[in-house]
Design a protein around this motif. Sequence first.
Motif, PDB file in Angstrom:
ATOM      1  N   PHE A  70       0.806  -1.230   0.000  1.00  0.00           N
ATOM      2  CA  PHE A  70       0.000   0.000   0.000  1.00  0.00           C
ATOM      3  C   PHE A  70       0.837   1.278   0.000  1.00  0.00           C
ATOM      4  O   PHE A  70       0.315   2.357  -0.211  1.00  0.00           O
ATOM      5  CB  PHE A  70      -0.906   0.049   1.231  1.00  0.00           C
ATOM      6  N   TYR A  74       0.622   5.842   5.796  1.00  0.00           N
ATOM      7  CA  TYR A  74      -0.623   6.390   5.256  1.00  0.00           C
ATOM      8  C   TYR A  74      -1.135   7.543   6.123  1.00  0.00           C
ATOM      9  O   TYR A  74      -1.592   8.562   5.617  1.00  0.00           O
ATOM     10  CB  TYR A  74      -1.678   5.288   5.178  1.00  0.00           C
ATOM     11  N   ILE A  82      -7.922  13.815   2.541  1.00  0.00           N
ATOM     12  CA  ILE A  82      -9.324  13.457   2.756  1.00  0.00           C
ATOM     13  C   ILE A  82     -10.090  14.629   3.357  1.00  0.00           C
ATOM     14  O   ILE A  82     -11.141  15.029   2.882  1.00  0.00           O
ATOM     15  CB  ILE A  82      -9.426  12.233   3.699  1.00  0.00           C
ATOM     16  N   ARG A 253       1.331  12.224  -3.249  1.00  0.00           N
ATOM     17  CA  ARG A 253       0.554  12.946  -2.223  1.00  0.00           C
ATOM     18  C   ARG A 253       1.246  14.259  -1.857  1.00  0.00           C
ATOM     19  O   ARG A 253       0.603  15.306  -1.727  1.00  0.00           O
ATOM     20  CB  ARG A 253       0.388  12.066  -0.982  1.00  0.00           C
TER      21      ARG A 253
ATOM     22  N   ALA B  97      -6.341   8.998  -1.764  1.00  0.00           N
ATOM     23  CA  ALA B  97      -6.985   8.690  -0.489  1.00  0.00           C
ATOM     24  C   ALA B  97      -6.997   7.202  -0.168  1.00  0.00           C
ATOM     25  O   ALA B  97      -6.954   6.823   0.998  1.00  0.00           O
ATOM     26  CB  ALA B  97      -8.419   9.220  -0.503  1.00  0.00           C
ATOM     27  N   CYS B  98      -7.036   6.364  -1.187  1.00  0.00           N
ATOM     28  CA  CYS B  98      -7.172   4.922  -0.943  1.00  0.00           C
ATOM     29  C   CYS B  98      -5.900   4.354  -0.315  1.00  0.00           C
ATOM     30  O   CYS B  98      -4.809   4.513  -0.875  1.00  0.00           O
ATOM     31  CB  CYS B  98      -7.463   4.197  -2.255  1.00  0.00           C
ATOM     32  N   PRO B  99      -6.013   3.701   0.831  1.00  0.00           N
ATOM     33  CA  PRO B  99      -4.810   3.126   1.441  1.00  0.00           C
ATOM     34  C   PRO B  99      -4.319   1.886   0.697  1.00  0.00           C
ATOM     35  O   PRO B  99      -3.223   1.417   0.950  1.00  0.00           O
ATOM     36  CB  PRO B  99      -5.254   2.760   2.857  1.00  0.00           C
ATOM     37  N   PHE B 100      -5.135   1.334  -0.183  1.00  0.00           N
ATOM     38  CA  PHE B 100      -4.810   0.051  -0.821  1.00  0.00           C
ATOM     39  C   PHE B 100      -4.418   0.177  -2.288  1.00  0.00           C
ATOM     40  O   PHE B 100      -4.139  -0.812  -2.941  1.00  0.00           O
ATOM     41  CB  PHE B 100      -5.995  -0.904  -0.693  1.00  0.00           C
TER      42      PHE B 100
END
Lengths: 315, 198
Positions: A70, A74, A82, A253, B97-100
Amino acid sequence: MESKTFWECNKAYILTALGLGVVGFVFVGFLMIMDWGYLIQYTMHALIGDTSGVLTAPASELEQMVNAAFGPAYNSVAPEIIRASNERQEYIWYVFFAEIMIFVFLYIKNGRVTPTITRPNDTVQVLTSFQRAVIWLNIGMISILVLTGFNITWGLRSEGGDIPRILREFHELTGLAWIGVWLVFTVIAAKDMKGWRKNSTFRHFLPGSFKPSKRVIWFFYAAMGAALCFSGAMIITLHPSSLTHADVIQFRRVLLYLHFGASVLIMFFILDFVYASAVSVKGYLKGLWSGNYPREYLEQVAPDVLEDLKKAGRA
Amino acid sequence: MSRMKFYCDDYRCIDCNGCVVACKEAHEIPVGVNRRRVITINEGIEGKQKSLSVACMHCSDAPCQKVCPTDCFYIRTDGIVLHDKDKCIGCGYCLYACPFGAPQFGHEGIFGVKGVMDKCTFCAGGPDETLSENEFEHYGQNRIAEGKIPMCASMCSTKALIAGDASEVDKIYEYRTAKRGDNTSLKPYGWEAYNNGK
């Protein structure tokens, strides 16, 4: 000769630094959720070529799997993306309102300069056709980028669909094309870079000298433009597939932060340009289109420009 | 209320990529877009190599839905997270935004610009008419409507990848861990273990 104090020479820079410092402190301290320690360390790693975001070796097999599948950490960057998404749509109006209020204040304080022109036909060419082409291309492209950018930000109002999607694609393509225009615009606007002014190249730079307050504006426009060009081009180019996702997502990001931040800040300098060209001095916009200004206009409003043009044998 | 979930058992996954191929084949997914992928760590190191098949996890509190500026995501009552491709503008916020890393974007048009988002639908189609040609073209097969489980899970040769109602998946997980001798009530697992380890 009158000697100026340090404060008088550098007032514009100090006030700008203080203003941005206050805005930055409020923004960073109260409006953002971000692991700043991670971001600083990450930036150092990215500068030496490691953009994966894995700052320390994973302590467990699970952490190793998370990093590989991933992308790491995060929680350090993503929550802001978000959170900001909803608030951007609701609160960004206040930023523009505050920026416009600054110019309303300037207008109330300074009014509109109206030069007295008795000989309208006695004109001097200030801007070459190349310079005007670049300036107006810049104005056109910035307008497209602002409108198509807002098309993404306020997608809830359009509710998506083909037209907003095409506008989003147009934002990316126009942004790529703007990189060249921004570069040329930045060069021709660098008015008082004395070291660059060789006879053969002088005509590419704008005549006249900057006041410190205007130099700050030019500097920030160039810097924010650079940030937008770099982050935008990288976001488009670094297109992760399912297998490269974990390697680049953290970098993307951070780039998105840079893009959002620079786009909000550059709006101030774009609004300043609109104020300067359309409001503050009567006749400026007309000259920006034709390239010629009445000699009396230059004598009253921009004597430094006239002086430079005389030195170059153009007036 | 039932919630549909995937679970991949890293003790069983053998990195065969059968799930990836099955998904691409079933839904006619274009080149460059993978709704599912297999991640392997410590590749080639005996006893330490582990693989995991990952796709959209159909989060109960889906971050992609929160960030979408056009509000194109919706969550069905059975917990499957779907999106409307006719609304999507391809901005890519869901990808951040998606962690996956589930959202995928293909290239389209003469300039090869980013197209609209594509992701795992849990083989449940999309907002178009159920089992229609449009639904297949946009979202792939709707196996859930046909009473089947997702193609990836049905094709998994070692049954590492299982899909279905969360309570049923949970029972299989408990059975397997108990059989392996893991005391799951004492050992933190998943995100809990990850966060505790930090």
